[in-house]
Enzyme design. Sequence first.
Site, mmCIF file in Angstrom:
data_model
loop_
_atom_site.group_PDB
_atom_site.id
_atom_site.type_symbol
_atom_site.label_atom_id
_atom_site.label_comp_id
_atom_site.label_asym_id
_atom_site.label_seq_id
_atom_site.Cartn_x
_atom_site.Cartn_y
_atom_site.Cartn_z
ATOM 1 N N GLY A 68 12.304 30.063 33.959
ATOM 2 C CA GLY A 68 13.302 30.957 33.385
ATOM 3 C C GLY A 68 14.041 31.772 34.434
ATOM 4 O O GLY A 68 15.083 32.369 34.151
ATOM 5 N N ARG A 69 13.482 31.846 35.622
ATOM 6 C CA ARG A 69 14.178 32.567 36.702
ATOM 7 C C ARG A 69 13.939 31.865 38.025
ATOM 8 O O ARG A 69 13.985 32.479 39.083
ATOM 9 C CB ARG A 69 13.689 33.994 36.784
ATOM 10 C CG ARG A 69 12.226 33.977 37.063
ATOM 11 C CD ARG A 69 11.609 35.173 37.487
ATOM 12 N NE ARG A 69 10.216 34.958 37.091
ATOM 13 C CZ ARG A 69 9.235 35.743 37.327
ATOM 14 N NH1 ARG A 69 9.462 36.836 37.963
ATOM 15 N NH2 ARG A 69 8.017 35.459 36.962
ATOM 16 N N ASP B 236 0.176 28.058 32.510
ATOM 17 C CA ASP B 236 1.454 27.784 33.188
ATOM 18 C C ASP B 236 1.424 28.295 34.631
ATOM 19 O O ASP B 236 2.328 28.001 35.409
ATOM 20 C CB ASP B 236 2.627 28.418 32.424
ATOM 21 C CG ASP B 236 2.417 29.897 32.153
ATOM 22 O OD1 ASP B 236 1.385 30.243 31.561
ATOM 23 O OD2 ASP B 236 3.268 30.706 32.547
HETATM 24 P P1 AMP Z 1 5.225 34.459 34.784
HETATM 25 O O1 AMP Z 1 4.527 35.572 34.074
HETATM 26 O O2 AMP Z 1 5.898 34.894 36.036
HETATM 27 O O3 AMP Z 1 4.351 33.288 34.988
HETATM 28 O O4 AMP Z 1 6.393 34.006 33.809
HETATM 29 C C1 AMP Z 1 6.181 33.486 32.522
HETATM 30 C C2 AMP Z 1 7.450 32.889 31.974
HETATM 31 O O5 AMP Z 1 8.449 33.906 31.831
HETATM 32 C C3 AMP Z 1 8.073 31.826 32.840
HETATM 33 O O6 AMP Z 1 8.594 30.841 31.992
HETATM 34 C C4 AMP Z 1 9.155 32.565 33.579
HETATM 35 O O7 AMP Z 1 10.158 31.692 34.004
HETATM 36 C C5 AMP Z 1 9.645 33.546 32.529
HETATM 37 N N1 AMP Z 1 10.265 34.747 33.121
HETATM 38 C C6 AMP Z 1 9.636 35.729 33.775
HETATM 39 N N2 AMP Z 1 10.517 36.656 34.207
HETATM 40 C C7 AMP Z 1 11.752 36.240 33.820
HETATM 41 C C8 AMP Z 1 13.073 36.766 33.948
HETATM 42 N N3 AMP Z 1 13.334 37.900 34.598
HETATM 43 N N4 AMP Z 1 14.093 36.066 33.420
HETATM 44 C C9 AMP Z 1 13.859 34.913 32.766
HETATM 45 N N5 AMP Z 1 12.647 34.379 32.602
HETATM 46 C C10 AMP Z 1 11.598 35.019 33.121
HETATM 47 MG MG MG Z 2 4.546 31.681 36.083
#
Ligand code: AMP
Ligand code: MG
Length: 508
Positions: A122-123, A283
């Site tokens: 997502g980012r 994930d």
């Molecule tokens: P994480 O907790 O970093 O593993 O992220 C979990 C999910 O949330 C993943 O699919 C990321 O790509 C999405 N995500 C986290 N932060 C953002 C953001 N600022 N914008 C878009 N997607 C995000």
């Molecule tokens: Mg992640």
Amino acid sequence: GAYGSSGFQYRLATTGDYQPSLRFPWLAAEACKTFSMKLSNSYAELPGDFYTRIETERAPNPVLIAWNEDLAAELGLQALGGDRDQLTRIFSGSEPLPGGQTLALAYAGHQFGHFVPQLGDGRAALIAEVMRPQDGKRFDIQLKGSGQTPYSRRGDGKSSLGPVIREYLLSEAMHRLGVPTTRALAAVVTGETVYRDSEEPGAVLTRVAASHIRVGTFQYFAARKNLDALRRLADYTIARHYPQVANEEQPLQALFGAIVEAQARLIAHWMALGFIHGVMNTDNTAISGETLDYGPCAFMDEFHLDKVFSSIDQYGRYAYGQQAGMAQWNLARLAECLLLLDDDQTAYEEILASFQPCYVRLYLSLMSRKLGLDETGEDNGTLVAAWLQHLQDHGLDYSQSFVRLEERLQADTPVEFGEFETLWLKQIKQQAGGQLKAAENMPSSNPRIIPRNHQVARAIEAAFEGDYSVFREMHQALSEPFTQQPGLESYAEPPLPHERVRLTFCGT
Ligand code: AMP
Ligand code: MG
């Protein structure tokens, strides 16, 4: 017990209406063909439902604040270093990397125990794959924070400078500590403001990983009952990470076994270092066995089995002492995906059960070395448990206590670590080489410097003010964690009571 309090009895869900697998062809020939260029995108050759092609966003005023020369050289990317402006444009996402293809990868995942069938980058944006010249090993180059993708949901696709600095410092430290991990190639501030709890400087981190295939990638296709894609993914994973299993009689089971072992090794390293990942969702569990996603993670100061830092881990699911059990839980979820292709449930349960003995063996071996004990010692387990109990009962600093213990080998004063110390010294004296050998060996297993939360917080605070000197100095200190570098001694110090950090945040 001391090796992680959660049980190891996660049963696999039954396969129900899952169909038994067809034998699938192993893509050795294809793998050779696609795996031969120095810069390529083998993932982009997989079917379209594995990813979405995207464009990263242009940064308004990018400034390169870190470029990892060592890693660039290791990957044969030195040539890129010549033109700083081009580096800045590429690694802020403002310009594509020549020869690369930009993809956001699809994956699913169990987040804190709840299944989310679609997550995805997502980012983040995979911009290319590179082959390391020395051995041809393939690595992903991925930007984190370069804008929205179809998987962003409500997120802005951006990253704040805080998490970028944090991941840069921690992942590079982890590498220098000898633990499998993704690495940091570059960090850029974008000149844009991002909105979190407050207005913060936007930034982009360039991450290098053996791959970004996760347990959640398998779950993505399993949830859709897309067996063709699941098979392709298994083939691809074997070709890229575990080519040795292709010749086994049961390649999928052998693949699972290799992944189980890689996870056991990873968690053993984390536990021996006092590292708490904080978000061990499926994930964030890399199939390669690398540490992936440095969010609200932390290295412990004072030791406690139940320690939690992450502000989002309300119930301590990913507490320090839970990590081995949670890794095995995640592996059970992977097994459920593989069972769609090969329904020998007993075989997968047996392989899954091998996680615990494998983990305990690796963990004990690391801990024995940290305590200066011969790895063959029969009482090592008891000594390790007694040591941890002593640290916990007295609220002692985990990393620093090992260094103090080394000093006990030369000390003449009364014991500092109670009953444990007497038992431990007795064992050391009985070993070949005695105290002298232990004193020689222990320092290379006990880091002098770890990335402590309060220091990371200082580096981030300064960076928010445009001062990157603390970040750079800390990076320098962490680049040799087993040596005390002159002038950098303060990084070895545990926090003073008022400096102690109790909570860490994703900041995303
Ligand atoms: P994480 O907790 O970093 O593993 O992220 C979990 C999910 O949330 C993943 O699919 C990321 O790509 C999405 N995500 C986290 N932060 C953002 C953001 N600022 N914008 C878009 N997607 C995000
Ligand atoms: Mg992640």
